[in-house]
Design a protein around this motif. Structure first.
Motif, PDB file in Angstrom:
ATOM      1  N   GLY A  36       0.823  -1.211   0.000  1.00  0.00           N
ATOM      2  CA  GLY A  36       0.000   0.000   0.000  1.00  0.00           C
ATOM      3  C   GLY A  36       0.854   1.257   0.000  1.00  0.00           C
ATOM      4  N   ASP A  37       1.901   1.262   0.816  1.00  0.00           N
ATOM      5  CA  ASP A  37       2.809   2.411   0.815  1.00  0.00           C
ATOM      6  C   ASP A  37       3.456   2.586  -0.555  1.00  0.00           C
ATOM      7  N   ASN A  38       3.869   1.479  -1.162  1.00  0.00           N
ATOM      8  CA  ASN A  38       4.470   1.556  -2.499  1.00  0.00           C
ATOM      9  C   ASN A  38       3.499   2.174  -3.497  1.00  0.00           C
ATOM     10  N   ALA A  39       2.243   1.765  -3.430  1.00  0.00           N
ATOM     11  CA  ALA A  39       1.234   2.303  -4.357  1.00  0.00           C
ATOM     12  C   ALA A  39       1.014   3.793  -4.103  1.00  0.00           C
ATOM     13  N   GLU A  40       0.897   4.189  -2.857  1.00  0.00           N
ATOM     14  CA  GLU A  40       0.655   5.605  -2.530  1.00  0.00           C
ATOM     15  C   GLU A  40       1.839   6.465  -2.986  1.00  0.00           C
ATOM     16  N   ILE A  41       3.048   5.947  -2.825  1.00  0.00           N
ATOM     17  CA  ILE A  41       4.235   6.694  -3.246  1.00  0.00           C
ATOM     18  C   ILE A  41       4.241   6.839  -4.769  1.00  0.00           C
ATOM     19  N   ALA A  42       4.021   5.734  -5.481  1.00  0.00           N
ATOM     20  CA  ALA A  42       4.047   5.772  -6.954  1.00  0.00           C
ATOM     21  C   ALA A  42       2.927   6.653  -7.504  1.00  0.00           C
ATOM     22  N   LEU A  43       1.723   6.502  -6.970  1.00  0.00           N
ATOM     23  CA  LEU A  43       0.598   7.312  -7.458  1.00  0.00           C
ATOM     24  C   LEU A  43       0.758   8.770  -7.053  1.00  0.00           C
ATOM     25  N   GLY A  44       1.330   9.008  -5.880  1.00  0.00           N
ATOM     26  CA  GLY A  44       1.598  10.379  -5.453  1.00  0.00           C
ATOM     27  C   GLY A  44       2.602  11.055  -6.371  1.00  0.00           C
ATOM     28  N   GLN A  45       3.646  10.315  -6.748  1.00  0.00           N
ATOM     29  CA  GLN A  45       4.630  10.866  -7.688  1.00  0.00           C
ATOM     30  C   GLN A  45       3.987  11.152  -9.042  1.00  0.00           C
ATOM     31  N   MET A  46       3.102  10.278  -9.457  1.00  0.00           N
ATOM     32  CA  MET A  46       2.409  10.496 -10.719  1.00  0.00           C
ATOM     33  C   MET A  46       1.555  11.766 -10.634  1.00  0.00           C
ATOM     34  N   ALA A  47       0.880  11.972  -9.502  1.00  0.00           N
ATOM     35  CA  ALA A  47       0.047  13.165  -9.322  1.00  0.00           C
ATOM     36  C   ALA A  47       0.896  14.434  -9.319  1.00  0.00           C
ATOM     37  N   GLU A  48       2.085  14.354  -8.738  1.00  0.00           N
ATOM     38  CA  GLU A  48       2.976  15.517  -8.742  1.00  0.00           C
ATOM     39  C   GLU A  48       3.316  15.946 -10.164  1.00  0.00           C
ATOM     40  N   HIS A  49       3.451  14.989 -11.066  1.00  0.00           N
ATOM     41  CA  HIS A  49       3.861  15.284 -12.442  1.00  0.00           C
ATOM     42  C   HIS A  49       2.690  15.490 -13.402  1.00  0.00           C
ATOM     43  N   LYS A  50       1.605  14.731 -13.209  1.00  0.00           N
ATOM     44  CA  LYS A  50       0.511  14.771 -14.173  1.00  0.00           C
ATOM     45  C   LYS A  50      -0.680  15.601 -13.716  1.00  0.00           C
ATOM     46  N   GLY A  51      -0.724  15.956 -12.442  1.00  0.00           N
ATOM     47  CA  GLY A  51      -1.875  16.699 -11.930  1.00  0.00           C
ATOM     48  C   GLY A  51      -2.069  18.015 -12.664  1.00  0.00           C
ATOM     49  N   ALA A  52      -3.321  18.313 -12.994  1.00  0.00           N
ATOM     50  CA  ALA A  52      -3.625  19.572 -13.679  1.00  0.00           C
ATOM     51  C   ALA A  52      -3.727  20.710 -12.671  1.00  0.00           C
ATOM     52  N   ASP A  53      -4.266  20.411 -11.521  1.00  0.00           N
ATOM     53  CA  ASP A  53      -4.500  21.410 -10.492  1.00  0.00           C
ATOM     54  C   ASP A  53      -3.380  21.334  -9.452  1.00  0.00           C
ATOM     55  N   GLN A  54      -2.985  22.474  -8.930  1.00  0.00           N
ATOM     56  CA  GLN A  54      -1.922  22.499  -7.920  1.00  0.00           C
ATOM     57  C   GLN A  54      -2.320  21.700  -6.680  1.00  0.00           C
ATOM     58  N   ALA A  55      -3.605  21.671  -6.352  1.00  0.00           N
ATOM     59  CA  ALA A  55      -4.062  20.896  -5.189  1.00  0.00           C
ATOM     60  C   ALA A  55      -3.784  19.405  -5.383  1.00  0.00           C
ATOM     61  N   THR A  56      -3.921  18.919  -6.600  1.00  0.00           N
ATOM     62  CA  THR A  56      -3.602  17.516  -6.896  1.00  0.00           C
ATOM     63  C   THR A  56      -2.109  17.279  -6.729  1.00  0.00           C
ATOM     64  N   LYS A  57      -1.305  18.182  -7.235  1.00  0.00           N
ATOM     65  CA  LYS A  57       0.148  18.063  -7.107  1.00  0.00           C
ATOM     66  C   LYS A  57       0.568  18.095  -5.631  1.00  0.00           C
ATOM     67  N   ASP A  58      -0.033  18.996  -4.862  1.00  0.00           N
ATOM     68  CA  ASP A  58       0.296  19.115  -3.438  1.00  0.00           C
ATOM     69  C   ASP A  58      -0.110  17.856  -2.665  1.00  0.00           C
ATOM     70  N   PHE A  59      -1.283  17.324  -2.985  1.00  0.00           N
ATOM     71  CA  PHE A  59      -1.731  16.094  -2.326  1.00  0.00           C
ATOM     72  C   PHE A  59      -0.790  14.943  -2.680  1.00  0.00           C
ATOM     73  N   GLY A  60      -0.389  14.882  -3.937  1.00  0.00           N
ATOM     74  CA  GLY A  60       0.569  13.859  -4.349  1.00  0.00           C
ATOM     75  C   GLY A  60       1.860  13.945  -3.556  1.00  0.00           C
ATOM     76  N   GLN A  61       2.368  15.149  -3.368  1.00  0.00           N
ATOM     77  CA  GLN A  61       3.604  15.340  -2.586  1.00  0.00           C
ATOM     78  C   GLN A  61       3.406  14.897  -1.142  1.00  0.00           C
ATOM     79  N   MET A  62       2.259  15.212  -0.555  1.00  0.00           N
ATOM     80  CA  MET A  62       1.973  14.795   0.821  1.00  0.00           C
ATOM     81  C   MET A  62       1.970  13.269   0.917  1.00  0.00           C
ATOM     82  N   LEU A  63       1.373  12.608  -0.073  1.00  0.00           N
ATOM     83  CA  LEU A  63       1.349  11.147  -0.068  1.00  0.00           C
ATOM     84  C   LEU A  63       2.763  10.573  -0.146  1.00  0.00           C
ATOM     85  N   VAL A  64       3.584  11.118  -1.014  1.00  0.00           N
ATOM     86  CA  VAL A  64       4.962  10.638  -1.158  1.00  0.00           C
ATOM     87  C   VAL A  64       5.714  10.802   0.163  1.00  0.00           C
TER      88      VAL A  64
END
Length: 165
Positions: A36-64
């Motif tokens: 689960g941690d591996n998935a949250e880290i990988a998906l969080g990194q994806m959100a940091e790069h692919k997120g359209a909204d800054q809130a998505t990018k920020d949430f991704g960083q928090m997950l990582v």
């Protein structure tokens, strides 16, 4: 063999079986937590790069950040329970990764938020259960993890609300 000796032997055998089953469930929880941690880290990194909204990018960083720290805690306990480190994700994490790779922009943000709400609801249920059962060190880890999972769920719900508007 005398009757008292046979009774004692039976009790010891039943206790050993219960302990090994108990350990197997603890090992399964730890393995699932690592995945689960591996998935949250990988998906969080994806959100940091692919997120359209800054809130998505920020949430991704928090997950990582949070799940990287959590994985280190899980690993410390996992090693004492015979569970090896893994870079694998669980099946649902892998499926979501494939789905998110196909999306861009606001559709990525919506799907990412939707998945994170569902995933963190499931995690809270599993960690709550583990907090009241299992090995004391694992139960303590589960109790310590719950506030972070609730924080992530609240952030995911806010993101889901924002991206669906």
């Amino acid at each position: 063999m005398s009757r008292p000796t046979a009774i004692i032997l039976a009790v010891v055998c039943v206790g050993a079986l219960a302990t090994s089953a108990y350990a197997a469930s603890d090992q399964a929880f730890l393995k699932k937590a690592l995945e689960g941690d591996n998935a949250e880290i990988a998906l969080g990194q994806m959100a940091e790069h692919k997120g359209a909204d800054q809130a998505t990018k920020d949430f991704g960083q928090m997950l990582v950040t949070d799940h990287s720290a959590h994985k280190a805690k899980v690993l410390a306990i996992a090693k004492t329970h015979g569970v090896a480190d893994t870079q694998a994700m669980g099946a649902t994490g892998r499926l979501e990764e494939v789905k998110l790779k196909l999306l861009d922009g606001p559709s990525f943000d919506r799907e990412f938020a939707r998945y994170m709400v569902h995933d963190h609801q499931k995690d809270i249920t599993e960690f709550s259960t583990e907090a009241h059962a299992g090995d004391p060190a694992i139960a303590d880890l589960a109790r310590q993890t719950l506030p972070t999972l609730h924080k992530h769920l609240s952030a995911a719900e806010a993101l889901e609300h924002k991206t669906s508007a």
